[in-house]
Structure formats: structure tokens, C-alpha cells
Design an enzyme around this catalytic site. Structure first.
Site, PDB file in Angstrom:
ATOM      1  N   LYS A   1       0.812  -1.198   0.000  1.00 45.54           N
ATOM      2  CA  LYS A   1       0.000   0.000   0.000  1.00 45.54           C
ATOM      3  C   LYS A   1       0.855   1.261   0.000  1.00 45.54           C
ATOM      4  O   LYS A   1       0.380   2.356  -0.285  1.00 45.54           O
ATOM      5  CB  LYS A   1      -0.887   0.026   1.276  1.00 45.54           C
ATOM      6  CG  LYS A   1      -1.795  -1.155   1.437  1.00 45.54           C
ATOM      7  CD  LYS A   1      -2.383  -1.160   2.874  1.00 45.54           C
ATOM      8  CE  LYS A   1      -2.964  -2.528   3.170  1.00 45.54           C
ATOM      9  NZ  LYS A   1      -3.303  -2.675   4.590  1.00 45.54           N
ATOM     10  N   GLY A   2       2.116   1.062   0.384  1.00 45.97           N
ATOM     11  CA  GLY A   2       2.984   2.208   0.677  1.00 45.97           C
ATOM     12  C   GLY A   2       3.117   3.223  -0.435  1.00 45.97           C
ATOM     13  O   GLY A   2       3.192   4.425  -0.192  1.00 45.97           O
TER      14      GLY A   2
ATOM     15  N   GLU B   1       7.621   2.686  -6.144  1.00 45.89           N
ATOM     16  CA  GLU B   1       7.778   2.130  -4.795  1.00 45.89           C
ATOM     17  C   GLU B   1       7.950   3.268  -3.792  1.00 45.89           C
ATOM     18  O   GLU B   1       8.401   4.362  -4.154  1.00 45.89           O
ATOM     19  CB  GLU B   1       8.986   1.171  -4.798  1.00 45.89           C
ATOM     20  CG  GLU B   1       9.347   0.538  -3.483  1.00 45.89           C
ATOM     21  CD  GLU B   1       8.273  -0.361  -2.881  1.00 45.89           C
ATOM     22  OE1 GLU B   1       7.151   0.128  -2.643  1.00 45.89           O
ATOM     23  OE2 GLU B   1       8.577  -1.534  -2.595  1.00 45.89           O
ATOM     24  N   ASP B   2       7.591   3.009  -2.541  1.00 42.39           N
ATOM     25  CA  ASP B   2       7.734   4.043  -1.508  1.00 42.39           C
ATOM     26  C   ASP B   2       9.180   4.154  -1.025  1.00 42.39           C
ATOM     27  O   ASP B   2       9.746   5.238  -0.971  1.00 42.39           O
ATOM     28  CB  ASP B   2       6.784   3.767  -0.328  1.00 42.39           C
ATOM     29  CG  ASP B   2       6.873   2.334   0.213  1.00 42.39           C
ATOM     30  OD1 ASP B   2       7.688   1.526  -0.304  1.00 42.39           O
ATOM     31  OD2 ASP B   2       6.111   2.015   1.146  1.00 42.39           O
TER      32      ASP B   2
ATOM     33  N   ASP C   1      14.898  -0.656   0.624  1.00 36.49           N
ATOM     34  CA  ASP C   1      15.728  -0.940   1.796  1.00 36.49           C
ATOM     35  C   ASP C   1      16.811  -1.938   1.372  1.00 36.49           C
ATOM     36  O   ASP C   1      17.833  -1.543   0.822  1.00 36.49           O
ATOM     37  CB  ASP C   1      14.790  -1.483   2.883  1.00 36.49           C
ATOM     38  CG  ASP C   1      15.448  -1.649   4.226  1.00 36.49           C
ATOM     39  OD1 ASP C   1      16.259  -0.799   4.596  1.00 36.49           O
ATOM     40  OD2 ASP C   1      15.137  -2.634   4.924  1.00 36.49           O
TER      41      ASP C   1
ATOM     42  N   LYS D   1      17.264   3.872   0.885  1.00 35.83           N
ATOM     43  CA  LYS D   1      18.206   3.701   2.002  1.00 35.83           C
ATOM     44  C   LYS D   1      19.396   2.903   1.477  1.00 35.83           C
ATOM     45  O   LYS D   1      19.499   1.704   1.729  1.00 35.83           O
ATOM     46  CB  LYS D   1      17.536   2.856   3.104  1.00 35.83           C
ATOM     47  CG  LYS D   1      16.741   3.587   4.133  1.00 35.83           C
ATOM     48  CD  LYS D   1      16.341   2.565   5.214  1.00 35.83           C
ATOM     49  CE  LYS D   1      15.233   3.075   6.072  1.00 35.83           C
ATOM     50  NZ  LYS D   1      14.697   1.996   6.955  1.00 35.83           N
TER      51      LYS D   1
ATOM     52  N   PHE E   1      14.151   4.259  11.042  1.00 37.70           N
ATOM     53  CA  PHE E   1      12.820   3.791  10.700  1.00 37.70           C
ATOM     54  C   PHE E   1      11.963   4.973  10.276  1.00 37.70           C
ATOM     55  O   PHE E   1      11.781   5.933  11.021  1.00 37.70           O
ATOM     56  CB  PHE E   1      12.159   3.026  11.851  1.00 37.70           C
ATOM     57  CG  PHE E   1      11.032   2.182  11.338  1.00 37.70           C
ATOM     58  CD1 PHE E   1      11.287   0.935  10.782  1.00 37.70           C
ATOM     59  CD2 PHE E   1       9.734   2.671  11.312  1.00 37.70           C
ATOM     60  CE1 PHE E   1      10.256   0.179  10.240  1.00 37.70           C
ATOM     61  CE2 PHE E   1       8.696   1.923  10.771  1.00 37.70           C
ATOM     62  CZ  PHE E   1       8.963   0.678  10.236  1.00 37.70           C
TER      63      PHE E   1
ATOM     64  N   ASP F   1       4.247   3.089   6.456  1.00 37.50           N
ATOM     65  CA  ASP F   1       3.623   2.782   7.735  1.00 37.50           C
ATOM     66  C   ASP F   1       4.567   2.180   8.757  1.00 37.50           C
ATOM     67  O   ASP F   1       5.643   1.656   8.433  1.00 37.50           O
ATOM     68  CB  ASP F   1       2.492   1.771   7.508  1.00 37.50           C
ATOM     69  CG  ASP F   1       3.033   0.368   7.216  1.00 37.50           C
ATOM     70  OD1 ASP F   1       3.857   0.238   6.283  1.00 37.50           O
ATOM     71  OD2 ASP F   1       2.658  -0.588   7.921  1.00 37.50           O
TER      72      ASP F   1
ATOM     73  N   ARG G   1       0.508   6.278   7.783  1.00 41.78           N
ATOM     74  CA  ARG G   1       0.530   6.487   6.333  1.00 41.78           C
ATOM     75  C   ARG G   1      -0.015   7.868   5.967  1.00 41.78           C
ATOM     76  O   ARG G   1       0.317   8.438   4.945  1.00 41.78           O
ATOM     77  CB  ARG G   1      -0.332   5.436   5.622  1.00 41.78           C
ATOM     78  CG  ARG G   1       0.190   4.006   5.734  1.00 41.78           C
ATOM     79  CD  ARG G   1      -0.567   3.115   4.756  1.00 41.78           C
ATOM     80  NE  ARG G   1      -0.444   1.700   5.063  1.00 41.78           N
ATOM     81  CZ  ARG G   1       0.546   0.914   4.677  1.00 41.78           C
ATOM     82  NH1 ARG G   1       1.535   1.414   3.967  1.00 41.78           N
ATOM     83  NH2 ARG G   1       0.578  -0.368   4.984  1.00 41.78           N
TER      84      ARG G   1
HETATM   85  P1  IMP Z   1      13.262  -4.286   0.753  1.00 41.35           P
HETATM   86  O1  IMP Z   1      12.715  -5.489   0.035  1.00 41.35           O
HETATM   87  O2  IMP Z   1      14.168  -4.671   1.885  1.00 41.35           O
HETATM   88  O3  IMP Z   1      13.911  -3.280  -0.176  1.00 41.35           O
HETATM   89  O4  IMP Z   1      12.054  -3.623   1.503  1.00 41.35           O
HETATM   90  C1  IMP Z   1      11.240  -2.722   0.948  1.00 41.35           C
HETATM   91  C2  IMP Z   1       9.981  -2.579   1.780  1.00 41.35           C
HETATM   92  O5  IMP Z   1      10.245  -2.622   3.186  1.00 41.35           O
HETATM   93  C3  IMP Z   1       9.362  -1.218   1.543  1.00 41.35           C
HETATM   94  O6  IMP Z   1       8.499  -1.241   0.441  1.00 41.35           O
HETATM   95  C4  IMP Z   1       8.641  -0.969   2.844  1.00 41.35           C
HETATM   96  O7  IMP Z   1       7.367  -1.573   2.779  1.00 41.35           O
HETATM   97  C5  IMP Z   1       9.478  -1.668   3.870  1.00 41.35           C
HETATM   98  N1  IMP Z   1      10.383  -0.709   4.561  1.00 41.35           N
HETATM   99  C6  IMP Z   1      11.711  -0.565   4.399  1.00 41.35           C
HETATM  100  N2  IMP Z   1      12.218   0.405   5.182  1.00 41.35           N
HETATM  101  C7  IMP Z   1      11.162   0.900   5.867  1.00 41.35           C
HETATM  102  C8  IMP Z   1      11.039   1.963   6.850  1.00 41.35           C
HETATM  103  O8  IMP Z   1      11.990   2.647   7.252  1.00 41.35           O
HETATM  104  N3  IMP Z   1       9.775   2.190   7.311  1.00 41.35           N
HETATM  105  C9  IMP Z   1       8.695   1.479   6.888  1.00 41.35           C
HETATM  106  N4  IMP Z   1       8.768   0.499   5.969  1.00 41.35           N
HETATM  107  C10 IMP Z   1       9.997   0.206   5.471  1.00 41.35           C
HETATM  108 MG    MG Z   2       6.484  -1.181   0.254  1.00 47.99          MG
END
Ligand code: IMP
Ligand code: MG
Length: 184
Positions: free
Chosen positions: A48-49, A104-105, A108, A136, A157, A164, A170
Site C-alpha cells: 500500500k505504501g 515504490e515508496d 531498503d 536507504k 525507521f 507505515d 501512512r
Molecule cells: P526491501 O525489500 O528490503 O527493499 O524492503 C522494501 C519494503 O520494506 C518497503 O516497500 C517498505 O514496505 C518496507 N520498509 C523498508 N524500510 C522501511 C522503513 O523505514 N519504514 C517502513 N517500511 C519500510
Molecule cells: Mg512497500
């Protein structure tokens, strides 16, 4: 900022203001519109982000485009090593031969988008690129090319503007870090 916001007590720092977000989205929309001149875009938001970012971004895109959404969830611990994610809601239409822009929001580790880009490639897209509001980079474990980035953020975070913690925050109109006692 709205002084009436009840969630402000949970916020550690406001990292990116509403105005800064909108300025960057205008720039991203302009760049994307230039890069896809003469083409048609299939914009895929990750629920949803990314929904709030996507709704502002598409209004700054001037080339013909259609919208779709995917929802994914991680397989938990196993997903970190295998990079596998579960598709909770798939696309409504075929992506064969399309120029796809994933919205994408926040990126990470890169696991989610690495999986999704490979999946869409295997389904026969013409081209797939990634646009994320936040990145990040210090947390990356999977190397994926990110074509459009709004802001780089520190390893904290983050919540707000679609992002969220336990489904809350959100609706904050800005991007903020959360007080540690709220999520630890
Ligand atoms: P990745 O697969 O590790 O790149 O994770 C991406 C997803 O993790 C994002 O789409 C978010 O939903 C969640 N995420 C990563 N960092 C944060 C944060 O700092 N706050 C909230 N959600 C996060
Ligand atoms: Mg996400």
C-alpha cells in the site's frame, strides 16, 4: 504543518517536508515524461505504501499511461536469503511488450524490487524501470539498478506519506523518523 495532528508526539524528526516532496515529484515527473517521450507507460504501484506517492507522481507525467497495482508480502526470514516474495495481488493486465515503471515508496535491502523486476522480465516486458520516493542505500544487500530516486534517507525507521509502522502513520503528509520507543 498541521498543529492538530495527533501523531506528532510519536515523530522523532520531520525529515522531508510536504513542499520538498512535491518539488521532487515535479522534477521526477518531468524527467520521466522526457525519458518516455513518444512511448506509452504502464505504471505499476506497489501497495500500500506507494499509493500516495503514485497518485501525486502520475499527475506530473505527461505521456500516455495506464495504472496498475501489485501487493506483495515477504515470506519472512526465508525471504531474506531466497529473495522470494509472495504476490498478494497481481496485475490486472498482461505486461508483454510494455514499458513498465514500478513505483515504490522506499527501497531498503532491495529484495522486493529485485524479485519483482525479474518476475516482470520473465513475463515478457519490453522494459522495466524503478522509481522510488525514498532510498536507504546503506541497507542494500541485493544490487538493483534504481532509475529514479526522490531522496536518499539515513538508516532510520521512516514513516509518513504512505509509509507505515504497523499500518499506522501512512496519513502523515511528510516523511518522518519515528521515536524508537514506538517500534522497539
Ligand atoms: P526491501 O525489500 O528490503 O527493499 O524492503 C522494501 C519494503 O520494506 C518497503 O516497500 C517498505 O514496505 C518496507 N520498509 C523498508 N524500510 C522501511 C522503513 O523505514 N519504514 C517502513 N517500511 C519500510
Ligand atoms: Mg512497500
Amino acid at each position: 504543518m498541521n498543529g492538530k495532528c495527533e501523531m506528532i508526539k510519536d515523530v522523532k524528526d520531520i525529515l522531508i517536508s510536504e513542499e520538498e516532496i512535491q518539488d521532487v515529484i515535479s522534477d521526477l515527473g518531468k524527467q520521466i515524461s522526457e525519458d518516455y517521450k513518444g512511448k506509452e507507460l504502464y505504471v505499476v504501484g506497489i501497495l500500500k505504501g506507494a499509493s500516495i506517492f503514485m497518485s501525486d507522481l502520475v499527475r506530473k507525467i505527461t505521456v500516455p499511461m495506464t495504472m496498475d497495482f501489485m501487493a506483495v508480502s515477504s515470506y519472512g526470514q526465508a525471504s531474506e536469503s531466497t529473495g522470494e516474495v509472495k504476490i498478494v495481488k497481481d496485475l490486472d493486465f498482461s505486461v508483454i511488450g510494455k514499458d513498465v515503471l514500478i513505483v515504490e515508496d522506499i527501497i531498503d535491502t532491495g529484495t522486493t524490487l529485485s524479485y519483482l523486476t525479474e518476475l516482470l522480465k520473465s513475463r515478457g516486458v519490453h522494459d522495466v524501470r524503478i522509481c522510488t520516493l525514498l532510498d536507504k542505500p546503506s541497507r542494500r544487500t541485493v544490487n538493483i539498478p534504481v532509475d529514479y530516486v526522490g531522496f536518499e534517507v539515513p538508516n532510520e525507521f521512516i514513516v509518513g506519506y504512505g509509509i507505515d509502522y504497523a499500518e499506522y502513520y501512512r496519513n502523515l503528509p511528510y516523511v518522518a523518523s519515528l521515536k524508537e520507543e514506538k517500534y522497539k
